[in-house]
Design a protein around this motif. Sequence first.
Motif, PDB file in Angstrom:
ATOM      1  N   MET A   1       0.846  -1.181   0.000  1.00  0.00           N
ATOM      2  CA  MET A   1       0.000   0.000   0.000  1.00  0.00           C
ATOM      3  C   MET A   1       0.885   1.235   0.000  1.00  0.00           C
ATOM      4  N   ALA A   2       0.668   2.131  -0.923  1.00  0.00           N
ATOM      5  CA  ALA A   2       1.481   3.347  -1.017  1.00  0.00           C
ATOM      6  C   ALA A   2       1.136   4.287   0.124  1.00  0.00           C
ATOM      7  N   LYS A   3       2.158   4.834   0.698  1.00  0.00           N
ATOM      8  CA  LYS A   3       1.951   5.757   1.804  1.00  0.00           C
ATOM      9  C   LYS A   3       1.981   7.180   1.280  1.00  0.00           C
ATOM     10  N   GLU A   4       0.970   7.944   1.581  1.00  0.00           N
ATOM     11  CA  GLU A   4       0.933   9.330   1.150  1.00  0.00           C
ATOM     12  C   GLU A   4       1.729  10.173   2.126  1.00  0.00           C
ATOM     13  N   HIS A   5       2.266  11.286   1.611  1.00  0.00           N
ATOM     14  CA  HIS A   5       3.007  12.191   2.491  1.00  0.00           C
ATOM     15  C   HIS A   5       2.024  12.839   3.444  1.00  0.00           C
ATOM     16  N   ASP A   6       2.349  12.769   4.713  1.00  0.00           N
ATOM     17  CA  ASP A   6       1.505  13.408   5.702  1.00  0.00           C
ATOM     18  C   ASP A   6       2.387  14.035   6.771  1.00  0.00           C
ATOM     19  N   HIS A   7       1.779  14.552   7.778  1.00  0.00           N
ATOM     20  CA  HIS A   7       2.506  15.255   8.829  1.00  0.00           C
ATOM     21  C   HIS A   7       3.509  14.346   9.528  1.00  0.00           C
ATOM     22  N   ASP A   8       3.241  13.060   9.616  1.00  0.00           N
ATOM     23  CA  ASP A   8       4.137  12.151  10.308  1.00  0.00           C
ATOM     24  C   ASP A   8       5.472  11.981   9.596  1.00  0.00           C
ATOM     25  N   GLU A   9       5.530  12.253   8.295  1.00  0.00           N
ATOM     26  CA  GLU A   9       6.766  12.050   7.552  1.00  0.00           C
ATOM     27  C   GLU A   9       7.676  13.273   7.590  1.00  0.00           C
ATOM     28  N   HIS A  10       7.203  14.392   8.038  1.00  0.00           N
ATOM     29  CA  HIS A  10       8.011  15.599   8.076  1.00  0.00           C
ATOM     30  C   HIS A  10       7.893  16.250   9.441  1.00  0.00           C
ATOM     31  N   HIS A  11       8.955  16.899   9.843  1.00  0.00           N
ATOM     32  CA  HIS A  11       8.981  17.633  11.100  1.00  0.00           C
ATOM     33  C   HIS A  11       8.812  19.108  10.772  1.00  0.00           C
ATOM     34  N   LYS A  18       9.215  31.575   9.380  1.00  0.00           N
ATOM     35  CA  LYS A  18       8.567  30.585   8.515  1.00  0.00           C
ATOM     36  C   LYS A  18       8.832  29.181   9.034  1.00  0.00           C
ATOM     37  N   PRO A  19       8.012  28.214   8.616  1.00  0.00           N
ATOM     38  CA  PRO A  19       8.257  26.838   9.051  1.00  0.00           C
ATOM     39  C   PRO A  19       9.410  26.207   8.277  1.00  0.00           C
ATOM     40  N   HIS A  20      10.106  25.315   8.937  1.00  0.00           N
ATOM     41  CA  HIS A  20      11.128  24.501   8.287  1.00  0.00           C
ATOM     42  C   HIS A  20      10.578  23.087   8.214  1.00  0.00           C
ATOM     43  N   VAL A  21      10.886  22.388   7.156  1.00  0.00           N
ATOM     44  CA  VAL A  21      10.426  21.018   6.991  1.00  0.00           C
ATOM     45  C   VAL A  21      11.655  20.156   6.732  1.00  0.00           C
ATOM     46  N   HIS A  22      11.825  19.129   7.540  1.00  0.00           N
ATOM     47  CA  HIS A  22      12.957  18.221   7.380  1.00  0.00           C
ATOM     48  C   HIS A  22      12.438  16.792   7.366  1.00  0.00           C
ATOM     49  N   SER A  23      13.123  15.934   6.641  1.00  0.00           N
ATOM     50  CA  SER A  23      12.684  14.549   6.554  1.00  0.00           C
ATOM     51  C   SER A  23      12.828  13.854   7.902  1.00  0.00           C
ATOM     52  N   GLU A  24      11.979  12.887   8.124  1.00  0.00           N
ATOM     53  CA  GLU A  24      12.017  12.105   9.359  1.00  0.00           C
ATOM     54  C   GLU A  24      13.358  11.380   9.480  1.00  0.00           C
ATOM     55  N   ALA A  25      13.898  10.882   8.365  1.00  0.00           N
ATOM     56  CA  ALA A  25      15.186  10.172   8.391  1.00  0.00           C
ATOM     57  C   ALA A  25      16.308  11.104   8.830  1.00  0.00           C
ATOM     58  N   SER A  26      16.294  12.313   8.322  1.00  0.00           N
ATOM     59  CA  SER A  26      17.314  13.288   8.686  1.00  0.00           C
ATOM     60  C   SER A  26      17.228  13.635  10.167  1.00  0.00           C
ATOM     61  N   ASP A  77      24.798  21.451   6.154  1.00  0.00           N
ATOM     62  CA  ASP A  77      24.668  20.872   4.806  1.00  0.00           C
ATOM     63  C   ASP A  77      23.205  20.752   4.408  1.00  0.00           C
ATOM     64  N   GLU A  78      22.390  20.241   5.331  1.00  0.00           N
ATOM     65  CA  GLU A  78      20.968  20.092   5.020  1.00  0.00           C
ATOM     66  C   GLU A  78      20.309  21.451   4.836  1.00  0.00           C
ATOM     67  N   HIS A  79      20.695  22.401   5.663  1.00  0.00           N
ATOM     68  CA  HIS A  79      20.114  23.737   5.542  1.00  0.00           C
ATOM     69  C   HIS A  79      20.416  24.327   4.163  1.00  0.00           C
TER      70      HIS A  79
END
Length: 109
Positions: A1-11, A18-26, A77-79
């Motif tokens: 089942m494909a997982k859609e991008h939602d709030h749980d995948e990004h911080h 402004k908001p910053h969005v970073h991957s959960e893995a990062s 680096d990520e920034h």
Amino acid sequence: MAKEHDHDEHHHHENASKPHVHSEASLKQIVNRLSRIEGHVRGIKTMVTESRPCPEVLMQIAAVRGAIDKVARIILDEHLSECVARAALEGNIDTEIEELKAALDRFLP
């Protein structure tokens, strides 16, 4: 089942503008490194309370300093690759660069 991008995948966190969005893995990588550093600092505290030789304590402090520098490099680096690139696309690169300069002024000796 494909997982859609939602709030749980990004911080999301708010800074001054402004908001910053970073991957959960990062985020997980950074938090794991910080947890190891935290444990290492507790170990140094124990060494001091046990009156371990100063050169041993200083070597451990140098290791923590190096680990903190590595985390800072990962964040920078990520920034640059994510946040600054996003700001360029959104048309607010000047603000982002000024914020980065201000942060680097405090960060660098």
